[in-house]
Structures are given as structure tokens and as C-alpha cells.
Write a protein that holds these residues in place. Structure first.
Motif, PDB file in Angstrom:
ATOM      1  N   MET A  34       0.867  -1.181   0.000  1.00  0.00           N
ATOM      2  CA  MET A  34       0.000   0.000   0.000  1.00  0.00           C
ATOM      3  C   MET A  34       0.901   1.227   0.000  1.00  0.00           C
ATOM      4  SD  MET A  34      -3.063  -1.008   2.527  1.00  0.00           S
ATOM      5  CE  MET A  34      -2.102  -0.982   4.012  1.00  0.00           C
TER       6      MET A  34
ATOM      7  N   GLY B  70      -0.051   4.384  -1.391  1.00  0.00           N
ATOM      8  CA  GLY B  70      -0.814   5.550  -1.854  1.00  0.00           C
ATOM      9  C   GLY B  70      -0.869   6.674  -0.842  1.00  0.00           C
TER      10      GLY B  70
ATOM     11  N   GLN C  63       0.137   9.783   1.821  1.00  0.00           N
ATOM     12  CA  GLN C  63       0.799  11.074   1.580  1.00  0.00           C
ATOM     13  C   GLN C  63       2.134  11.168   2.302  1.00  0.00           C
ATOM     14  OE1 GLN C  63      -2.604  13.613   2.857  1.00  0.00           O
ATOM     15  NE2 GLN C  63      -2.017  14.848   1.106  1.00  0.00           N
ATOM     16  N   GLY C  64       2.308  10.362   3.347  1.00  0.00           N
ATOM     17  CA  GLY C  64       3.549  10.396   4.111  1.00  0.00           C
ATOM     18  C   GLY C  64       3.837  11.771   4.694  1.00  0.00           C
ATOM     19  N   THR C  65       2.802  12.431   5.185  1.00  0.00           N
ATOM     20  CA  THR C  65       2.982  13.807   5.671  1.00  0.00           C
ATOM     21  C   THR C  65       3.958  13.902   6.830  1.00  0.00           C
ATOM     22  OG1 THR C  65       0.812  13.416   6.641  1.00  0.00           O
ATOM     23  CG2 THR C  65       0.921  15.085   4.940  1.00  0.00           C
ATOM     24  N   ARG C  66       3.909  12.938   7.742  1.00  0.00           N
ATOM     25  CA  ARG C  66       4.788  13.032   8.917  1.00  0.00           C
ATOM     26  C   ARG C  66       6.260  12.918   8.530  1.00  0.00           C
ATOM     27  NH1 ARG C  66       2.071   8.388  12.235  1.00  0.00           N
ATOM     28  NH2 ARG C  66       1.379   7.840  10.133  1.00  0.00           N
TER      29      ARG C  66
ATOM     30  N   LYS D  10       6.567   7.737  -0.692  1.00  0.00           N
ATOM     31  CA  LYS D  10       7.335   7.232   0.455  1.00  0.00           C
ATOM     32  C   LYS D  10       8.302   6.113   0.055  1.00  0.00           C
ATOM     33  CE  LYS D  10       5.777   7.139   5.195  1.00  0.00           C
ATOM     34  NZ  LYS D  10       4.856   6.523   6.179  1.00  0.00           N
TER      35      LYS D  10
ATOM     36  N   GLN E 174      -5.586   3.912  -6.163  1.00  0.00           N
ATOM     37  CA  GLN E 174      -6.706   3.920  -5.227  1.00  0.00           C
ATOM     38  C   GLN E 174      -7.620   5.103  -5.554  1.00  0.00           C
ATOM     39  OE1 GLN E 174      -4.049   5.170  -1.538  1.00  0.00           O
ATOM     40  NE2 GLN E 174      -6.202   5.439  -1.051  1.00  0.00           N
TER      41      GLN E 174
ATOM     42  N   VAL F  30       3.804   0.080   2.950  1.00  0.00           N
ATOM     43  CA  VAL F  30       5.038   0.261   2.184  1.00  0.00           C
ATOM     44  C   VAL F  30       6.192   0.682   3.099  1.00  0.00           C
ATOM     45  CG1 VAL F  30       4.761   2.731   1.610  1.00  0.00           C
ATOM     46  CG2 VAL F  30       5.900   1.216   0.002  1.00  0.00           C
TER      47      VAL F  30
ATOM     48  N   LYS G 108       7.848   6.355   9.863  1.00  0.00           N
ATOM     49  CA  LYS G 108       6.660   7.216   9.887  1.00  0.00           C
ATOM     50  C   LYS G 108       7.039   8.683  10.045  1.00  0.00           C
ATOM     51  CE  LYS G 108       3.400   3.983  10.070  1.00  0.00           C
ATOM     52  NZ  LYS G 108       2.559   3.780   8.874  1.00  0.00           N
TER      53      LYS G 108
HETATM   54  P1  UTP Z   1      -0.232   5.843   7.302  1.00  0.00           P
HETATM   55  O1  UTP Z   1      -1.547   5.897   7.962  1.00  0.00           O
HETATM   56  O2  UTP Z   1       0.952   5.697   8.160  1.00  0.00           O
HETATM   57  O3  UTP Z   1      -0.126   7.122   6.370  1.00  0.00           O
HETATM   58  O4  UTP Z   1      -0.307   4.693   6.234  1.00  0.00           O
HETATM   59  P2  UTP Z   1       1.073   7.706   5.515  1.00  0.00           P
HETATM   60  O5  UTP Z   1       0.463   8.348   4.322  1.00  0.00           O
HETATM   61  O6  UTP Z   1       2.135   6.715   5.213  1.00  0.00           O
HETATM   62  O7  UTP Z   1       1.703   8.802   6.472  1.00  0.00           O
HETATM   63  P3  UTP Z   1       1.087  10.098   7.170  1.00  0.00           P
HETATM   64  O8  UTP Z   1       0.012   9.632   8.109  1.00  0.00           O
HETATM   65  O9  UTP Z   1       0.543  10.992   6.075  1.00  0.00           O
HETATM   66  O10 UTP Z   1       2.262  10.688   7.848  1.00  0.00           O
HETATM   67  C1  UTP Z   1      -0.118   3.336   6.475  1.00  0.00           C
HETATM   68  C2  UTP Z   1       0.051   2.674   5.126  1.00  0.00           C
HETATM   69  O11 UTP Z   1      -1.114   2.875   4.316  1.00  0.00           O
HETATM   70  C3  UTP Z   1      -0.759   3.478   3.098  1.00  0.00           C
HETATM   71  C4  UTP Z   1       0.549   4.188   3.355  1.00  0.00           C
HETATM   72  O12 UTP Z   1       1.248   4.389   2.137  1.00  0.00           O
HETATM   73  C5  UTP Z   1       1.231   3.238   4.317  1.00  0.00           C
HETATM   74  O13 UTP Z   1       1.807   2.165   3.628  1.00  0.00           O
HETATM   75  N1  UTP Z   1      -1.843   4.383   2.662  1.00  0.00           N
HETATM   76  C6  UTP Z   1      -2.338   5.312   3.526  1.00  0.00           C
HETATM   77  C7  UTP Z   1      -2.322   4.274   1.388  1.00  0.00           C
HETATM   78  O14 UTP Z   1      -1.846   3.428   0.590  1.00  0.00           O
HETATM   79  N2  UTP Z   1      -3.324   5.098   1.009  1.00  0.00           N
HETATM   80  C8  UTP Z   1      -3.862   6.033   1.829  1.00  0.00           C
HETATM   81  O15 UTP Z   1      -4.786   6.758   1.391  1.00  0.00           O
HETATM   82  C9  UTP Z   1      -3.359   6.128   3.131  1.00  0.00           C
END
Ligand code: UTP
Length: 415
Positions: free
Chosen positions: A100, A102, A104-107, A114, A182, A238, A390
Motif C-alpha cells: 500500500m 498511496g 501522503q507520508g505527511t509526517r 514514500k 486507489q 510500504v 513514519k
Molecule cells: P499511514 O496511515 O501511516 O499514512 O499509512 P502515511 O500516508 O504513510 O503517512 P502520514 O500519516 O501521512 O504521515 C499506512 C500505510 O497505508 C498506506 C501508506 O502508504 C502506508 O503504507 N496508505 C495510507 C495508502 O496506501 N493510502 C492512503 O490513502 C493512506
């Protein structure tokens, strides 16, 4: 949809602001905006806004999970037997993996998907390369290329695909890698109005990792699995560089015990650790978010002093193809997140904020568990399978993940 129809539709749903700048757009931008408007599910957006503050869990009955299988406590004989069953299923092509990717990996705040983040292990590698290495090792071990499905988002798909192409798929078999996107949902401001990212562009964002089920169906991945006779899909985050998705032991146990869903867990570090824990909500398998579990419940211990709600979910789940299809045909609930975003205000200025200013709606993969009859929870060791990236710094950061990874590779081999 023409302009007049759009005006009518937006009036009906109190969203006329979306056409505020229509007259400033050129013809193709106008056409595109009308098309975007015609694709919005206004009823859904309205109901999401109206239900923002509804706390569903309080009315529900939460039970702990009693029967997690703890890898460390299994007999060598059982381990061998299941591993053999699983290995022959893998050789038979019954297992595929999915990342997964998709989010945003904002943190983390990395520019780009990512998976393209380079971890400072020796030698330094992007997360996607580390994941590819695991599939290359599986190829060596089982003699088959495991199919790899990678879920991206509208925002990061092209960059992700290009990254793999530029790196020659890290020498993995290109035909065994498939990308799929997605879904997305519009963002709302705090008054329930859909916001514009640009004058002719509705602000949309990925619909959460729970969007995976619908996306697997819509993008014909389930069909692809069927054609290839793939029976199980191990779906993982991922961002866990120690993830073990080709786990013959677990596949063997699922097969032998006839489970459609298996989920890996690690024991919670402490009562206050911010992780979701496995439980049963009204008798159905579920993950309870740390924000939803009341502190007293989180602190509750068993006679041996261990936590009652101890099994943490870390995003490594195996689904049978049938179960994926079943969940993909149902609607999962959305959870709301308050996020900071820059959008076009009514007076055409870009509205930025140091506080959250928009609602984003996300489905969670573990809400799909409720549609399974039962779940096999498999407790593994953190230091062997869980090194998440994260945050930029501190806990669950590139530094902590690197240390865990380096420690692991110097001592072990997966599977
Ligand atoms: P997280 O909830 O940790 O989100 O996703 P994130 O995007 O990696 O990081 P933040 O919260 O913005 O900092 C857990 C997993 O779910 C995937 C992420 O890529 C990660 O592998 N994910 C999350 C998706 O594939 N799609 C989404 O819409 C949200």
C-alpha cells in the motif's frame, strides 16, 4: 454535464462555490471542472459531514482476542509442517503480495512517494528496493516470481511508476509487477463546503488505505489474480522495511485451518503506546484505534500481568481472494482527519493555515476485517518484522528503522 445542469446540481447540494471562478477558465478547464463536478457523490459528502461527530464505538461491545497464535511458542514440529504446506502453495503460485503505497507520508515529509525514500542502510537503498530484495530472495528460495501489486494514488502514481522504470525494476521481473490507483474523495472545509485546489480543480485526496478493496475490484486486480490462480494476497504497509510478506509458515497455517484472513501482530510495548489493537467489536474481528480505546481498558491486565488488549496491528495482513472480493463489494465506513491544506478561498486568495482547516475522509484497511467470519492473529517478534518509517525524527523514524534493519540482517534470514 453542461453549465446549467451543474449550477442546478450544486444549488441542490449547497455547493455553488465550486463555480465561483468558472468564467475565468479557458474552454478545456471549464469542461474539466464540469466533469469533476459530475463525478462527485454529493449525498456521500453530505452524510460524511453530518456524521462527523458521531462516535460509534461507545455504543458497541468490545471484547479482547483470546486466541492469537504466538510464533515463539509454536513447536518446531508445527512450524515445520505449516512451513512445508505454505512453501508448496508459494511454489504453486498461490501467493501474491501487495504494497500500500498511496499514502501522503505527511509526517515523514519526504518529497515524492514514500517508497522512493532512501534509507541509510549499508549500502543505502530506497524503500522500494528493500522490498524488491525480499521478492528476489523469495525467487531464489521458491523458484517462482511472486506477483507484486503496488497501490498508488492519483497524486503519486506517475512518479512511482517512473521510479521503477528508471531503476529497471531493481532487476525483478517486470511482468510480475502491476501498479493500480486507489480512489479519492473531495476535501471539505469546516462548513462542509467542498474546496478548490485551483480555480478549475476540485481538491481531492486519497481515500485511505481501506480504499484498497474497492480499488482491487475496480482495477481488475481480483480478476488478474483469478486468471493467475492466485489464492492469497499479503497486503502490507510500504513503510515497514522489515516486513515479511512471503511467510510460508503463516500461509500454511491459513490453508490448513481454513482461514480467509490472517493478520500479524506484535505485543504492545506499553498501555499507552499509540497503536491499534486487535479485539472484537460486537463479536466481529476488528482493530480498535488507540484514540478509541478508553485508558482504563488499555491498562487492563491478565493474571500474568500482560495487557488484555495487547496484540498490535502493524499492517501486514493476508486475505483470501474470495474475502477481498466480498469486502470490495461492500462500503467501508470513513474516518475523518483534520488536515492543513492550502486551497482557493471565496475571494480567490490561497487560504493557508497553521491550524487544520479541512476535513479529509479515509477508510481503514482493518475495517474490512469485520466482513471476515474469523481471523487468525499471528504474533511475531517486533525486532524480526517491524521497522516502520513514519516520522522524520524520533520514534519510528529512518534512524530507528535503520538500526532495527541492520540488527536484523546481521543476525537472521527471513522465512
Ligand atoms: P499511514 O496511515 O501511516 O499514512 O499509512 P502515511 O500516508 O504513510 O503517512 P502520514 O500519516 O501521512 O504521515 C499506512 C500505510 O497505508 C498506506 C501508506 O502508504 C502506508 O503504507 N496508505 C495510507 C495508502 O496506501 N493510502 C492512503 O490513502 C493512506
Amino acid at each position: 454535464m453542461n453549465y446549467e445542469e451543474a449550477v442546478e446540481l450544486l444549488k441542490k447540494h449547497n455547493q455553488e462555490q465550486l463555480l465561483n471562478f468558472y468564467n475565468e477558465l479557458n474552454d478545456s478547464q471549464k469542461e474539466s471542472l464540469l466533469e469533476q463536478i459530475s463525478n462527485i457523490n454529493f449525498e456521500l459528502m453530505q452524510s460524511l459531514y453530518e456524521n462527523l461527530y458521531v462516535k460509534t464505538l461507545e455504543e458497541n461491545y468490545i471484547d479482547p482476542i483470546e486466541n492469537a497464535v504466538i510464533k515463539d511458542k509454536m513447536s518446531a514440529e508445527d512450524k515445520n509442517r505449516y512451513s512445508e504446506i505454505g512453501a508448496s502453495a508459494i511454489k504453486n503460485g498461490e501467493l501474491a503480495v501487495c504494497s500500500m503505497a498511496g499514502g501522503q507520508g505527511t509526517r515523514l515529509g519526504h518529497e515524492g512517494p514514500k517508497g522512493t525514500f532512501v534509507v541509510d542502510i549499508e549500502p543505502a537503498k530506497a524503500i522500494f528496493e528493500i522490498l524488491t530484495d525480499k521478492l528476489k530472495a523469495a525467487y531464489k528460495k521458491y523458484g517462482v516470481y511472486i506477483n507484486w501489486y503496488i497501490m498508488t494514488s492519483e497524486a503519486n502514481n506517475d512518479e512511482t511508476v517512473k521510479f521503477f522504470e528508471d531503476n529497471n525494476y531493481f532487476e525483478y521481473s517486470k511482468e510480475h509487477i502491476k501498479f493500480f490507483k486507489q480512489g479519492e474523495l473531495p476535501l471539505l472545509d469546516f462548513d462542509g463546503k467542498i474546496v478548490l485546489q485551483e480555480k478549475g480543480k476540485i481538491f481531492r485526496a486519497a481515500d485511505g488505505n481501506g480504499g484498497i478493496f474497492e480499488a482491487l475490484c475496480r482495477n481488475n486486480i481480483i480478476q488478474d489474480m483469478q486468471q493467475k490462480n492466485i489464492k492469497y494476497l499479503c497486503i502490507g504497509n510500504v513503510d515497514n522495511i522489515l516486513i515479511n510478506q512471503v511467510d510460508s509458515l503463516l500461509i500454511g497455517m491459513m490453508k490448513e485451518k481454513n482461514y480467509n484472513l490472517a493478520s500479524k501482530s506484535v505485543p504492545k510495548k506499553s498501555a499507552t503506546e499509540r497503536v491499534g489493537v486487535f479485539g472484537k467489536i460486537n463479536g466481529q474481528p476488528a482493530v480498535i484505534e488507540y484514540s478509541d480505546i478508553d485508558p482504563e481498558m488499555a491498562r487492563k491486565t491478565k493474571e500474568d500481568g500482560t495487557l488484555v488488549f495487547s496484540e498490535s496491528h502493524f499492517g501486514c495482513n493476508i486475505f483470501s481472494r474470495e474475502l477481498l472480493e466480498k469486502i470490495g463489494n461492500k462500503k467501508l465506513p470513513y474516518h475523518v482527519a483534520r488536515k492543513k491544506n492550502m486551497y482557493v478561498g471565496a475571494n480567490e486568495e490561497m487560504l493557508a493555515s497553521i491550524e487544520a482547516n479541512t476535513y479529509k475522509f479515509e477508510a481503514f484497511i482493518f475495517d474490512g476485517f469485520m466482513l471476515a467470519d474469523d481471523i487468525l492473529i499471528f504474533q511475531v517478534k517486533r525486532e524480526e518484522e517491524f521497522a516502520p518509517i513514519k516520522n522524520k525524527e524520533g520514534e519510528d523514524s529512518p534512524q530507528t528503522a535503520k538500526e532495527l534493519y541492520m540488527n536484523y540482517v546481521s543476525n537472521n534470514n527471513h522465512d
